[in-house]
Enzyme design. Structure first.
Site, PDB file in Angstrom:
ATOM      1  N   SER A  90       0.791  -1.234   0.000  1.00  0.00           N
ATOM      2  CA  SER A  90       0.000   0.000   0.000  1.00  0.00           C
ATOM      3  C   SER A  90       0.821   1.281   0.000  1.00  0.00           C
ATOM      4  O   SER A  90       0.259   2.370  -0.133  1.00  0.00           O
ATOM      5  CB  SER A  90      -0.969   0.013   1.182  1.00  0.00           C
ATOM      6  OG  SER A  90      -2.074  -0.815   0.907  1.00  0.00           O
ATOM      7  N   TYR A 188     -10.653   3.517   5.184  1.00  0.00           N
ATOM      8  CA  TYR A 188      -9.644   3.026   4.234  1.00  0.00           C
ATOM      9  C   TYR A 188     -10.219   1.935   3.337  1.00  0.00           C
ATOM     10  O   TYR A 188     -10.792   0.963   3.810  1.00  0.00           O
ATOM     11  CB  TYR A 188      -8.471   2.479   5.037  1.00  0.00           C
ATOM     12  CG  TYR A 188      -7.209   2.196   4.282  1.00  0.00           C
ATOM     13  CD1 TYR A 188      -6.245   3.192   4.122  1.00  0.00           C
ATOM     14  CD2 TYR A 188      -6.945   0.938   3.772  1.00  0.00           C
ATOM     15  CE1 TYR A 188      -5.058   2.928   3.457  1.00  0.00           C
ATOM     16  CE2 TYR A 188      -5.770   0.668   3.111  1.00  0.00           C
ATOM     17  CZ  TYR A 188      -4.819   1.668   2.956  1.00  0.00           C
ATOM     18  OH  TYR A 188      -3.638   1.402   2.298  1.00  0.00           O
ATOM     19  N   SER A 353       7.055 -16.055  10.696  1.00  0.00           N
ATOM     20  CA  SER A 353       6.698 -16.632  11.983  1.00  0.00           C
ATOM     21  C   SER A 353       5.411 -16.010  12.516  1.00  0.00           C
ATOM     22  O   SER A 353       5.206 -14.810  12.396  1.00  0.00           O
ATOM     23  CB  SER A 353       7.830 -16.394  12.995  1.00  0.00           C
ATOM     24  OG  SER A 353       7.417 -16.738  14.303  1.00  0.00           O
TER      25      SER A 353
END
Length: 372
Positions: A90, A188, A353
């Site tokens: 983004s 958004y 992870s």
């Protein structure tokens, strides 16, 4: 595509990264050497959680320095490339907004012109939604359906190598219920920037990625389209799935398009930031419009105050910085600059992870770079 870091960590998919809340502090910003040590400390802590690697490029006092941590290949000791290529997700929106505002400065786009005027029939209420609303995410357009299908839902991996038409993404956003009436508030949504990419193409006659690279003088930033590989050098990105990291470096990002599909390097993004904030890319009127922010919605102060394609954040020492965050499967990024462009940061992180789940950890690096 949600913008919060929490969402990035929860789904390990294509979402943007948010800053942690600003903390009141009276300490003055420290010297560059102290800042670099603080950044290295925070990056080492972060990569222990992320399981992969991080690279940061910082410009201060007329000098550039970099710091890196972790590994470029999970399970092996491979140093992060100091200027490798990565998917900026983004952060693409900042580049697209700058491209659109250059066209505004050339008299080719009117900020208060409507979507219907530039893209007839693209939206059912396109006569009520302006270019300004798209840039600042105040259109009310939804992107949940497109996200769930192509980005963060159970089918996301199924579409990993698939070409997705921007018009399809806009259609899904248009068919979904509006979050609010056009112009009422901020929320958004990728759909805004899918439309801006289409609008840039309609006005310029060139693909949005080509227009951005040409008009902004980008050297190592481009839109790969259906090309799924990254050029060398690059660090690998991973998606934690079925209890192990899946190498997700190869990816078709047409499902992101002008909302998040660009590839770049820390050096090219830093050069872009410097030229943008110093007034070399936009005329004063358009740069002023870009940086004119509205208050973040209640409960979203940590996400920054939205301007036109940019967000204003507060650091722990009270400095105001302008930039954008990004997250795509395997990669997270953050770019920011002071208003005068004399202090800048570009950060890229790879993930491998599920232990990386602290929303404030990434922004510690940002505040260390600007404050120490």
């Amino acid at each position: 595509m949600k913008k919060t870091l929490t969402a990035v960590l929860a789904v390990a998919a294509t979402v943007a990264v948010a800053a942690a809340p600003a903390q009141a502090a009276s300490a003055q910003a420290s010297a560059p050497a102290d800042r670099k040590a603080a950044v290295q400390r925070d990056m080492d802590a972060l990569t222990k959680l992320s399981g992969a690697g991080a690279i940061v490029r910082v410009f201060q006092d007329g000098r550039t320095w970099t710091a890196r941590s972790g590994t470029a290949v999970y399970g092996r000791k491979v140093p992060m490339p100091t200027n490798g290529y990565f998917r900026i997700a983004s952060v693409t929106k900042l580049v697209v907004a700058t491209t659109a505002l250059r066209l505004v400065g050339e008299g080719k786009i009117d900020l208060d012109g409507t979507v219907e005027g530039y893209l007839p029939g693209a939206l059912k209420d396109g006569d009520k939604i302006t270019v300004r609303m798209l840039l600042q995410h105040t259109s009310g357009l939804n992107d949940d359906a497109g996200n769930e299908k192509y980005l963060v839902g159970d089918d996301a991996l199924k579409y990993r190598y698939s070409h997705v038409e921007t018009k399809e993404l806009v259609r899904l956003g248009d068919e979904a219920p509006r979050r609010f009436a056009p112009g009422a508030k901020h929320s958004y949504s990728n759909t805004n920037y899918y439309l801006l990419g289409m609008l840039i193409e309609a006005v310029s006659g060139k693909p949005w990625g080509e227009q951005a690279a040409r008009s902004l003088g980008l050297r190592d930033t481009w839109y790969p389209g259906d090309k799924v590989s990254l050029p060398n050098p690059h660090a690998r990105g991973y998606l934690w799935t079925d209890g192990k990291p899946l190498d997700i470096t190869r990816l078709n990002t047409t499902s992101l398009g002008a909302a998040g599909g660009l590839v770049s390097t820390t050096a090219d993004l830093d050069r872009f930031l410097g030229r943008l904030m110093s007034g070399k890319l936009l005329k004063p009127a358009q740069l002023s419009e870009m940086l004119k922010v509205m208050p973040a919605p209640p409960g979203e102060e940590a996400d920054g105050d939205p301007g036109l394609g940019v967000f204003r954040y507060s650091t722990t020492c009270g400095k105001k910085i302008y930039g954008h965050s990004g997250g795509v499967s395997g990669y997270a990024s953050f770019v920011a600059s002071t208003r005068d462009g004399r202090e800048r940061l570009v950060l890229n992180l790879t993930q491998a992870s599920p232990k990386f789940n602290d929303p404030g950890q990434l922004f510690k690096i940002v505040s260390s770079a600007f404050c120490g």
